[in-house]
Scaffold this motif. Structure first.
Motif, PDB file in Angstrom:
ATOM      1  N   LEU A  32       0.719  -1.189  -0.185  1.00  0.00           N
ATOM      2  CA  LEU A  32      -0.058   0.174  -0.026  1.00  0.00           C
ATOM      3  C   LEU A  32       0.817   1.331  -0.146  1.00  0.00           C
ATOM      4  N   GLU A  33       1.875   1.264   0.660  1.00  0.00           N
ATOM      5  CA  GLU A  33       2.975   2.383   0.657  1.00  0.00           C
ATOM      6  C   GLU A  33       3.577   2.545  -0.514  1.00  0.00           C
ATOM      7  N   ASN A  34       3.800   1.731  -1.397  1.00  0.00           N
ATOM      8  CA  ASN A  34       4.419   1.578  -2.583  1.00  0.00           C
ATOM      9  C   ASN A  34       3.488   2.356  -3.572  1.00  0.00           C
ATOM     10  N   GLY A  35       2.285   2.080  -3.393  1.00  0.00           N
ATOM     11  CA  GLY A  35       1.211   2.857  -4.244  1.00  0.00           C
ATOM     12  C   GLY A  35       1.149   2.457  -5.599  1.00  0.00           C
ATOM     13  N   ASN A  36       1.631   1.249  -6.180  1.00  0.00           N
ATOM     14  CA  ASN A  36       1.594   0.540  -7.247  1.00  0.00           C
ATOM     15  C   ASN A  36       0.471  -0.521  -7.392  1.00  0.00           C
ATOM     16  N   VAL A  37      -0.403  -0.175  -7.035  1.00  0.00           N
ATOM     17  CA  VAL A  37      -1.754  -1.170  -6.806  1.00  0.00           C
ATOM     18  C   VAL A  37      -3.064  -0.440  -7.401  1.00  0.00           C
ATOM     19  N   SER A  38      -3.951  -0.878  -7.820  1.00  0.00           N
ATOM     20  CA  SER A  38      -4.917  -0.601  -8.321  1.00  0.00           C
ATOM     21  C   SER A  38      -5.945   0.047  -6.955  1.00  0.00           C
ATOM     22  N   LEU A  39      -7.034   0.862  -7.168  1.00  0.00           N
ATOM     23  CA  LEU A  39      -7.884   1.035  -6.182  1.00  0.00           C
ATOM     24  C   LEU A  39      -8.491  -0.111  -5.799  1.00  0.00           C
ATOM     25  N   ASP A  40      -9.151  -0.808  -6.767  1.00  0.00           N
ATOM     26  CA  ASP A  40      -9.583  -2.026  -6.016  1.00  0.00           C
ATOM     27  C   ASP A  40      -8.869  -2.936  -5.266  1.00  0.00           C
ATOM     28  N   GLU A  41      -7.477  -3.244  -5.825  1.00  0.00           N
ATOM     29  CA  GLU A  41      -6.517  -4.094  -5.062  1.00  0.00           C
ATOM     30  C   GLU A  41      -6.239  -3.346  -3.728  1.00  0.00           C
ATOM     31  N   ALA A  42      -6.025  -2.158  -3.760  1.00  0.00           N
ATOM     32  CA  ALA A  42      -5.906  -1.486  -2.615  1.00  0.00           C
ATOM     33  C   ALA A  42      -6.702  -1.510  -1.500  1.00  0.00           C
ATOM     34  N   THR A  43      -8.021  -1.603  -1.789  1.00  0.00           N
ATOM     35  CA  THR A  43      -9.214  -1.727  -1.156  1.00  0.00           C
ATOM     36  C   THR A  43      -9.292  -3.299  -0.473  1.00  0.00           C
ATOM     37  N   LYS A  44      -8.942  -4.201  -1.346  1.00  0.00           N
ATOM     38  CA  LYS A  44      -8.882  -5.634  -1.037  1.00  0.00           C
ATOM     39  C   LYS A  44      -7.701  -5.808   0.152  1.00  0.00           C
ATOM     40  N   LEU A  45      -6.498  -5.155  -0.194  1.00  0.00           N
ATOM     41  CA  LEU A  45      -5.567  -5.273   0.626  1.00  0.00           C
ATOM     42  C   LEU A  45      -6.062  -4.886   1.989  1.00  0.00           C
ATOM     43  N   TYR A  46      -6.212  -3.336   2.069  1.00  0.00           N
ATOM     44  CA  TYR A  46      -6.722  -2.651   3.373  1.00  0.00           C
ATOM     45  C   TYR A  46      -7.643  -3.610   4.062  1.00  0.00           C
ATOM     46  N   GLU A  47      -8.719  -3.937   3.613  1.00  0.00           N
ATOM     47  CA  GLU A  47      -9.700  -5.011   4.243  1.00  0.00           C
ATOM     48  C   GLU A  47      -8.922  -6.220   4.740  1.00  0.00           C
ATOM     49  N   GLU A  48      -8.054  -6.829   4.122  1.00  0.00           N
ATOM     50  CA  GLU A  48      -7.357  -8.004   4.432  1.00  0.00           C
ATOM     51  C   GLU A  48      -6.593  -7.526   5.795  1.00  0.00           C
ATOM     52  N   GLY A  49      -5.940  -6.455   5.804  1.00  0.00           N
ATOM     53  CA  GLY A  49      -4.948  -5.735   6.745  1.00  0.00           C
ATOM     54  C   GLY A  49      -5.791  -5.388   8.025  1.00  0.00           C
TER      55      GLY A  49
END
Length: 80
Positions: A32-49
């Motif tokens: 997430l800090e890298n910023g090289n993920v799509s909004l959809d992927e960032a949302t999924k990662l955030y929820e997993e986090g």
């Protein structure tokens, strides 16, 4: 429709040991800090986090409770 939280729980994230959950959480933060993920992927990662962070907190609270109980037992045994 199944939520991501339900899918994570079913896949065993809540059964990860603390070290594995913490390691995965660090990986997510780095992505997430890298910023090289799509909004959809960032949302999924955030929820997993969030799910992992909650599970880590629960595990820490359980460990703390065990330590407090053991300390109390020791104090009763030693009279201190």
């Amino acid at each position: 429709m199944e939520t991501l939280l339900q899918m994570f729980t079913q896949k065993g994230i809540s059964k990860m040991n603390f070290e594995d959950a913490n390691k995965r959480l660090q990986e997510i933060v780095a992505k997430l800090e890298n910023g090289n993920v799509s909004l959809d992927e960032a949302t999924k990662l955030y929820e997993e986090g969030v799910t992992l962070a909650k599970d880590c907190y629960k595990q820490l609270e359980n460990a703390k409770g065990k330590i407090v109980n053991l300390k109390e037992e020791l104090e009763k045994y030693t009279g201190e």
